[in-house]
Design an enzyme around this catalytic site. Structure first.
Site, PDB file in Angstrom:
ATOM      1  N   LYS A  78       0.855  -1.187   0.000  1.00 38.18           N
ATOM      2  CA  LYS A  78       0.000   0.000   0.000  1.00 38.18           C
ATOM      3  C   LYS A  78       0.889   1.234   0.000  1.00 38.18           C
ATOM      4  O   LYS A  78       1.949   1.245   0.634  1.00 38.18           O
ATOM      5  CB  LYS A  78      -0.871  -0.011   1.265  1.00 38.18           C
ATOM      6  CG  LYS A  78      -2.103   0.828   1.178  1.00 38.18           C
ATOM      7  CD  LYS A  78      -3.278   0.081   0.587  1.00 38.18           C
ATOM      8  CE  LYS A  78      -4.490   0.974   0.462  1.00 38.18           C
ATOM      9  NZ  LYS A  78      -5.656   0.266  -0.065  1.00 38.18           N
ATOM     10  N   VAL A 179     -23.823   5.270  -0.442  1.00 36.63           N
ATOM     11  CA  VAL A 179     -24.223   5.013  -1.828  1.00 36.63           C
ATOM     12  C   VAL A 179     -23.259   5.748  -2.760  1.00 36.63           C
ATOM     13  O   VAL A 179     -23.669   6.474  -3.661  1.00 36.63           O
ATOM     14  CB  VAL A 179     -25.704   5.392  -2.098  1.00 36.63           C
ATOM     15  CG1 VAL A 179     -26.624   4.440  -1.369  1.00 36.63           C
ATOM     16  CG2 VAL A 179     -25.999   6.838  -1.680  1.00 36.63           C
TER      17      VAL A 179
END
Ligand code: NAD
Length: 345
Positions: A78, A179
């Site tokens: 990462k 969302v």
């Protein structure tokens, strides 16, 4: 680094500073046992350099587990950039990141993560070939979110089969937190399958769009934990399953795409005690990295991605079945399998 609790036998950790652009980046390579370390680049305004290092250590270890569970020929790594993604981004900063990645000679492959867009990565790609999730070019795989959402949808069905005895989501009430990229695609699939949705987000525009498209009921961000639904699906933040929220969650299962859902690993036991079936996050949300891996392989083959996603869903089922048979927390079982896969490689 060696004294930090987040240090988990990482192979190497690299610090980069570029005076001209102000780049301060850390690339942590947790493991290359299964292949080159792969994992996205996060840009975050950490309070201290120590916080950036701990995040890089923690996230890169997580990528080793995720890639192992998706059975990809990739290790875990990462990159983190210490900076404000709203104010500090420049094309030159990402070109400098690209040069840093190039210095590792393919030991680490990068892609997008929180605070870093496809456009940013395209600048990095001007300086290195070890970047994936690109919008164009040979084998470009683009935005991984639709594939992540597909894996999460199939994973919800696999978990539902074990929690309710059926994978039919028709009429099931699902509370969806977030969302954004993943959550939006996921809601589309859930609505198509006949699920009844209650959604939340801190972005009113996103909420309006999804609610209009799916007929979902909208609740305030903090109220999502109290929704009397069948399924809770976290697709926004990490650490949302914690001692404050868990007593409020009354669903029979938790399954969603967000990373690091459990505030601490022992929350897995607490979830189990409450009779809730938990789909380990880095297993159910591996669709995106499968898509990225296809690009890294040099030839983007959608059929290969499909096979890998289906296999991942099977693996999720195996984890849940083993956890049930041994009456153990599903996250512990997943960790054990992932560690074994890395060790045997
Ligand atoms: P995103 O930024 O597009 O979406 C996140 C959404 O969560 C946003 O709409 C945001 O407004 C909302 N949010 C932020 N704070 C909130 C709060 N307090 N309550 C409710 N909603 C809130 O990110 P994404 O790419 O959709 O990723 C969502 C999660 O899935 C993240 O945890 C990410 O690490 C994980 N994930 C994503 C992928 C991928 O392919 N994009 C792959 C694996 C895991």
């Amino acid at each position: 680094m060696f004294d930090k609790p987040a240090f988990a036998g990482h192979e190497s950790v690299h610090h980069f500073f570029d005076a001209k652009t102000g780049l301060r980046a850390i690339i942590a390579v947790h493991s290359t046992a299964r292949g080159p370390a792969a994992g996205g680049c996060r840009m975050w305004n950490y309070a201290t350099a120590d916080d950036a290092l701990v995040d890089a250590l923690r996230l890169s270890e997580g990528m080793s587990y995720k890639n192992a569970m998706a059975d990809l020929p990739l290790g875990g790594g990462k990159a983190v950039i210490w900076g404000n993604s709203k104010t500090d981004k420049t094309p030159e900063l990402f070109r400098a990141l690209g040069r840093a990645i190039e210095m590792l000679n393919g030991k680490y492959w990068s892609a997008e993560d929180v605070g870093v867009s496809v456009r940013d990565m395209a600048f990095a790609a001007e300086e290195t070939k070890y970047v994936a999730g690109l919008p164009s070019g040979k084998a470009a795989s683009g935005d991984p979110s639709p594939v992540t959402a597909k894996g999460v949808f199939l994973g919800i069905k696999a978990t539902a089969l074990r929690a309710f005895g059926t994978d039919d989501l028709n009429g099931k009430h699902i509370a969806v937190q977030g969302v954004g990229h993943v959550g939006a695609y996921l809601c589309g699939r859930l609505a198509e399958a006949g699920a009844k949705l209650t959604i939340t987000d801190v972005n009113p525009d996103a909420l309006a769009t999804i609610s209009q498209a799916t007929g979902a009921k909208v609740v305030a961000p903090d109220d999502i934990y109290d929704v009397a639904a069948d399924i809770f699906s976290p697709n926004a933040l990490g650490a949302i399953i914690n001692p404050n929220t868990l007593p409020r969650i009354k669903t029979k299962m938790i399954a969603g795409g967000a990373n690091n859902q459990l505030a601490t690993p022992d929350m897995g036991e607490k979830v189990l005690e409450r009779g809730i079936l938990y789909a380990p996050d880095y297993v159910i949300n591996g669709g995106g990295i499968i898509n990225v891996a296809a690009e890294i392989s040099g030839t983007y083959d959608p059929a290969w991605v499909e096979v890998k996603v289906q296999r991942l869903v099977q693996t999720l089922g195996e984890v849940l079945d083993q956890a049930k048979a041994e009456n153990r927390a599903s996250n512990r079982v997943a960790d054990e399998i992932a560690r074994r896969r890395i060790l045997s490689a």
